[in-house]
Design a protein around this motif. Sequence first.
Motif, PDB file in Angstrom:
ATOM      1  N   GLU A  55       0.551  -1.104  -0.566  1.00  0.00           N
ATOM      2  CA  GLU A  55       0.267   0.178  -0.343  1.00  0.00           C
ATOM      3  C   GLU A  55       1.060   1.053  -0.212  1.00  0.00           C
ATOM      4  O   GLU A  55       1.905   1.381   0.647  1.00  0.00           O
ATOM      5  N   THR A  56       0.843   2.154  -1.316  1.00  0.00           N
ATOM      6  CA  THR A  56       1.283   3.392  -1.264  1.00  0.00           C
ATOM      7  C   THR A  56       0.569   4.273  -0.669  1.00  0.00           C
ATOM      8  O   THR A  56      -1.010   4.152   0.120  1.00  0.00           O
ATOM      9  N   GLU A  57       0.313   5.159  -0.796  1.00  0.00           N
ATOM     10  CA  GLU A  57       0.049   6.776  -0.400  1.00  0.00           C
ATOM     11  C   GLU A  57      -1.045   7.042  -1.597  1.00  0.00           C
ATOM     12  O   GLU A  57      -2.945   7.128  -1.290  1.00  0.00           O
ATOM     13  N   ARG A  58      -1.346   6.343  -2.360  1.00  0.00           N
ATOM     14  CA  ARG A  58      -1.688   6.393  -3.983  1.00  0.00           C
ATOM     15  C   ARG A  58      -2.973   5.467  -4.073  1.00  0.00           C
ATOM     16  O   ARG A  58      -3.504   5.875  -4.842  1.00  0.00           O
ATOM     17  N   GLU A  59      -2.024   4.811  -4.002  1.00  0.00           N
ATOM     18  CA  GLU A  59      -2.676   2.958  -4.203  1.00  0.00           C
ATOM     19  C   GLU A  59      -2.157   2.153  -4.505  1.00  0.00           C
ATOM     20  O   GLU A  59      -1.373   1.803  -2.868  1.00  0.00           O
ATOM     21  N   TYR A  60      -3.047   0.857  -4.330  1.00  0.00           N
ATOM     22  CA  TYR A  60      -2.158  -0.504  -3.762  1.00  0.00           C
ATOM     23  C   TYR A  60      -2.151  -1.675  -4.833  1.00  0.00           C
ATOM     24  O   TYR A  60      -2.217  -1.311  -6.151  1.00  0.00           O
ATOM     25  N   LEU A  61      -0.669  -1.926  -4.448  1.00  0.00           N
ATOM     26  CA  LEU A  61      -0.108  -2.748  -5.649  1.00  0.00           C
ATOM     27  C   LEU A  61       0.479  -4.140  -5.161  1.00  0.00           C
ATOM     28  O   LEU A  61       0.083  -4.294  -3.951  1.00  0.00           O
ATOM     29  N   ILE A  62      -0.837  -5.287  -6.110  1.00  0.00           N
ATOM     30  CA  ILE A  62      -0.429  -6.566  -5.770  1.00  0.00           C
ATOM     31  C   ILE A  62      -0.171  -7.338  -6.563  1.00  0.00           C
ATOM     32  O   ILE A  62      -0.225  -7.013  -7.968  1.00  0.00           O
ATOM     33  N   ALA A  63       0.779  -8.049  -6.602  1.00  0.00           N
ATOM     34  CA  ALA A  63       1.803  -9.129  -6.612  1.00  0.00           C
ATOM     35  C   ALA A  63       0.840 -10.481  -6.697  1.00  0.00           C
ATOM     36  O   ALA A  63       1.424 -10.986  -6.066  1.00  0.00           O
ATOM     37  N   ALA A  64       0.607 -11.236  -7.873  1.00  0.00           N
ATOM     38  CA  ALA A  64      -0.210 -12.402  -7.359  1.00  0.00           C
ATOM     39  C   ALA A  64       0.997 -13.778  -8.167  1.00  0.00           C
ATOM     40  O   ALA A  64       1.842 -13.370  -9.605  1.00  0.00           O
ATOM     41  N   GLU A  65       1.688 -14.899  -8.209  1.00  0.00           N
ATOM     42  CA  GLU A  65       1.844 -16.154  -8.875  1.00  0.00           C
ATOM     43  C   GLU A  65       1.257 -16.899  -9.732  1.00  0.00           C
ATOM     44  O   GLU A  65       0.506 -17.358  -8.339  1.00  0.00           O
ATOM     45  N   ILE A 114     -10.103 -10.165  -1.922  1.00  0.00           N
ATOM     46  CA  ILE A 114      -8.968  -8.708  -1.160  1.00  0.00           C
ATOM     47  C   ILE A 114      -9.968  -8.026  -1.246  1.00  0.00           C
ATOM     48  O   ILE A 114     -10.107  -6.967  -2.119  1.00  0.00           O
ATOM     49  N   PRO A 115     -10.389  -8.219   0.069  1.00  0.00           N
ATOM     50  CA  PRO A 115     -10.978  -6.542   0.428  1.00  0.00           C
ATOM     51  C   PRO A 115     -10.024  -5.600   0.709  1.00  0.00           C
ATOM     52  O   PRO A 115      -9.163  -6.261   1.766  1.00  0.00           O
ATOM     53  N   PHE A 116     -10.470  -4.443   0.435  1.00  0.00           N
ATOM     54  CA  PHE A 116      -9.535  -3.410   0.526  1.00  0.00           C
ATOM     55  C   PHE A 116     -10.400  -2.506   2.230  1.00  0.00           C
ATOM     56  O   PHE A 116     -11.396  -2.013   2.228  1.00  0.00           O
ATOM     57  N   SER A 117      -9.505  -1.982   2.930  1.00  0.00           N
ATOM     58  CA  SER A 117     -10.222  -1.660   3.752  1.00  0.00           C
ATOM     59  C   SER A 117     -10.634   0.197   3.756  1.00  0.00           C
ATOM     60  O   SER A 117     -11.088   0.833   4.284  1.00  0.00           O
ATOM     61  N   ILE A 118      -9.945   1.069   2.190  1.00  0.00           N
ATOM     62  CA  ILE A 118     -10.329   2.106   2.412  1.00  0.00           C
ATOM     63  C   ILE A 118     -10.795   2.207   0.993  1.00  0.00           C
ATOM     64  O   ILE A 118     -10.590   1.267  -0.184  1.00  0.00           O
ATOM     65  N   GLU A 119     -11.255   3.153   0.560  1.00  0.00           N
ATOM     66  CA  GLU A 119     -12.492   3.054  -0.613  1.00  0.00           C
ATOM     67  C   GLU A 119     -10.834   3.069  -2.201  1.00  0.00           C
ATOM     68  O   GLU A 119     -10.542   4.230  -2.232  1.00  0.00           O
ATOM     69  N   ILE A 120     -11.703   2.609  -3.067  1.00  0.00           N
ATOM     70  CA  ILE A 120     -10.931   2.506  -4.224  1.00  0.00           C
ATOM     71  C   ILE A 120     -11.627   3.090  -5.128  1.00  0.00           C
ATOM     72  O   ILE A 120     -12.975   2.904  -5.212  1.00  0.00           O
ATOM     73  N   ASP A 121     -10.445   3.591  -6.519  1.00  0.00           N
ATOM     74  CA  ASP A 121     -10.813   3.270  -7.568  1.00  0.00           C
ATOM     75  C   ASP A 121     -11.080   2.339  -8.649  1.00  0.00           C
ATOM     76  O   ASP A 121     -10.436   2.501  -9.065  1.00  0.00           O
ATOM     77  N   ASN A 131       5.690 -13.816 -17.529  1.00  0.00           N
ATOM     78  CA  ASN A 131       6.732 -14.455 -16.880  1.00  0.00           C
ATOM     79  C   ASN A 131       6.162 -15.117 -15.813  1.00  0.00           C
ATOM     80  O   ASN A 131       6.172 -15.656 -14.321  1.00  0.00           O
ATOM     81  N   GLY A 132       5.064 -15.410 -15.901  1.00  0.00           N
ATOM     82  CA  GLY A 132       3.723 -15.728 -14.673  1.00  0.00           C
ATOM     83  C   GLY A 132       3.489 -15.150 -13.608  1.00  0.00           C
ATOM     84  O   GLY A 132       2.301 -15.676 -12.315  1.00  0.00           O
ATOM     85  N   LEU A 133       3.874 -13.743 -13.678  1.00  0.00           N
ATOM     86  CA  LEU A 133       3.769 -12.798 -12.503  1.00  0.00           C
ATOM     87  C   LEU A 133       2.607 -11.713 -12.248  1.00  0.00           C
ATOM     88  O   LEU A 133       3.233 -10.702 -13.938  1.00  0.00           O
ATOM     89  N   LEU A 134       1.442 -11.178 -11.876  1.00  0.00           N
ATOM     90  CA  LEU A 134       0.492 -10.921 -12.449  1.00  0.00           C
ATOM     91  C   LEU A 134       0.854  -9.472 -11.802  1.00  0.00           C
ATOM     92  O   LEU A 134       0.663  -9.716 -10.265  1.00  0.00           O
ATOM     93  N   THR A 135       0.469  -8.423 -12.152  1.00  0.00           N
ATOM     94  CA  THR A 135       0.758  -7.143 -10.987  1.00  0.00           C
ATOM     95  C   THR A 135      -0.471  -6.330 -11.577  1.00  0.00           C
ATOM     96  O   THR A 135      -0.681  -6.226 -12.919  1.00  0.00           O
ATOM     97  N   ILE A 136      -1.128  -5.748 -10.467  1.00  0.00           N
ATOM     98  CA  ILE A 136      -1.664  -4.829 -10.335  1.00  0.00           C
ATOM     99  C   ILE A 136      -1.984  -3.715  -9.766  1.00  0.00           C
ATOM    100  O   ILE A 136      -1.698  -4.322  -8.412  1.00  0.00           O
ATOM    101  N   ARG A 137      -1.974  -3.087 -10.561  1.00  0.00           N
ATOM    102  CA  ARG A 137      -2.480  -1.280  -9.521  1.00  0.00           C
ATOM    103  C   ARG A 137      -3.876  -0.763  -9.108  1.00  0.00           C
ATOM    104  O   ARG A 137      -4.577  -0.705 -10.435  1.00  0.00           O
ATOM    105  N   VAL A 138      -4.316  -1.185  -7.962  1.00  0.00           N
ATOM    106  CA  VAL A 138      -5.606  -0.428  -7.927  1.00  0.00           C
ATOM    107  C   VAL A 138      -5.493   1.338  -6.645  1.00  0.00           C
ATOM    108  O   VAL A 138      -4.966   1.243  -5.890  1.00  0.00           O
ATOM    109  N   PRO A 139      -5.488   2.271  -7.965  1.00  0.00           N
ATOM    110  CA  PRO A 139      -5.568   3.720  -7.040  1.00  0.00           C
ATOM    111  C   PRO A 139      -6.758   3.225  -6.265  1.00  0.00           C
ATOM    112  O   PRO A 139      -7.813   2.421  -6.228  1.00  0.00           O
ATOM    113  N   LYS A 140      -5.943   4.617  -5.018  1.00  0.00           N
ATOM    114  CA  LYS A 140      -7.607   4.702  -4.089  1.00  0.00           C
ATOM    115  C   LYS A 140      -8.473   5.917  -4.238  1.00  0.00           C
ATOM    116  O   LYS A 140      -7.925   6.760  -4.981  1.00  0.00           O
ATOM    117  N   SER A 141      -9.650   5.405  -4.102  1.00  0.00           N
ATOM    118  CA  SER A 141     -10.162   6.714  -4.533  1.00  0.00           C
ATOM    119  C   SER A 141     -10.044   8.511  -3.800  1.00  0.00           C
ATOM    120  O   SER A 141      -8.733   8.902  -2.540  1.00  0.00           O
TER     121      SER A 141
END
Length: 155
Positions: A55-65, A114-121, A131-141
């Motif tokens: 979690e950063t100030e602006r977004e959630y970053l999810i990495a999944a194998e 993956i439930p988020f505790s802060i409202e997301i955009d 290479n089998g690594l999924l990176t997802i960026r979900v900005p915070k609202s």
Amino acid sequence: MVGSNCRPSRTLIRARHYPMASLFDQMNRLFDDAAPTIRCVDEAPRFRPHIDIHETEREYLIAAEFPGLDASEVSIELKDNTLVLSGEKRPSTDTIARDAKVLERGFGTFSRSIPFSIEIDEENPSADMKNGLLTIRVPKSPKVVRGPKKVPIQS
């Protein structure tokens, strides 16, 4: 040799009525634990992707194998402030052979929520898979109030 997990446990019944059989059960368990065992087909592991969440100030970053999967085999959904990863990992025809000695890789359908505790955009997420690594960026609202905020009292 089939692993000890495939046999029903009769140790308690045998220990009361047949003390010598109990000794044999204990010796068999000792050898089963010392030697590599093969899982029963019914006990083959299920696939469950491993994930990291930052979690950063602006977004959630999810990495999944997702080893061995293509992007088209994974589904990503955002709904009600929750990210859901789902799909199916299928074995190749030579993977589950009848003469397999060890089966450790998992296969089957999967779903991770993956439930988020802060409202997301939910309108502006991004995803990339290499290479089998999924990176997802979900900005915070942008509506989210971060940190303490003084609320004036009107009189």
